[in-house]
Design an enzyme around this catalytic site. Sequence first.
Site: not given
Length: 258
Positions: A38, A151
Amino acid sequence: MRIGLVLSGGAARGIAHLGVLKALDEFNIKIDAISGVSSGAVAGIFYAAGYKPTEILKLIKELSLFQIIRPTLRQVGFMHLDEIEKLFCKYLGANRTFEQLRIPVTVTATEINKAEIIYFSEGSIIQPLLASVAAPIIYKSVVFEDKVLQDGGLLNNMPIDPIRESCDKIIGVHVNPINKEAKITTMRGMIERTLQLAVNNNVKLRLPQCDLVLEPEALVNYRLTSFRKADEIFEVGYQHALKHETALRKLAESSARI
């Protein structure tokens, strides 16, 4: 003789990674491999592409890079990643590959259908990086190499595994300390808190695998969406690393003797 650096996700708090990188540069600690997820993946990729930490911070502030990445919790439905992709292509190059980076980097994503962790360290950079920041529900999935990706922090917000065997020492930077004094009074706060607690649960078992963990406690004072406080968050990471200069130098020296 190799030092690995693991950078967790953390949305706006991930800007603290840049402060840590600045300190590592000042200490002349050479990083041989980076694993990020991320916002940690974004910091790691830009750093490995040759940008200085302060230059990355400047891009964040001037181009609102992380403002675009920031989840808009008031909005219902999927947001597109088109603008983020344009920025990545502009400053990294649309055809940039992992092999062209000055430091090997591994980017973590989640294959949402198979509920599997996927690591990328070869080939095209842009799509894996987009996938790594694509928070579920907020952003559309990234379809890449026949995989439906989101993610990476969902399943592994401290991706030590890809570089543990290839590095003699691991420095882990975790930017999601839990504020145990927090008082959750809004739906937005509840969503943020729920995401943070869920993600932190997969970090606990991995932190002991690091030889040194940097976790700036002052980050509890910043929300996951505090992008307007980029300078402050950068400084939090920098000052925290400075406080651990002795430990960092010892780790680097012990690695050199291996």
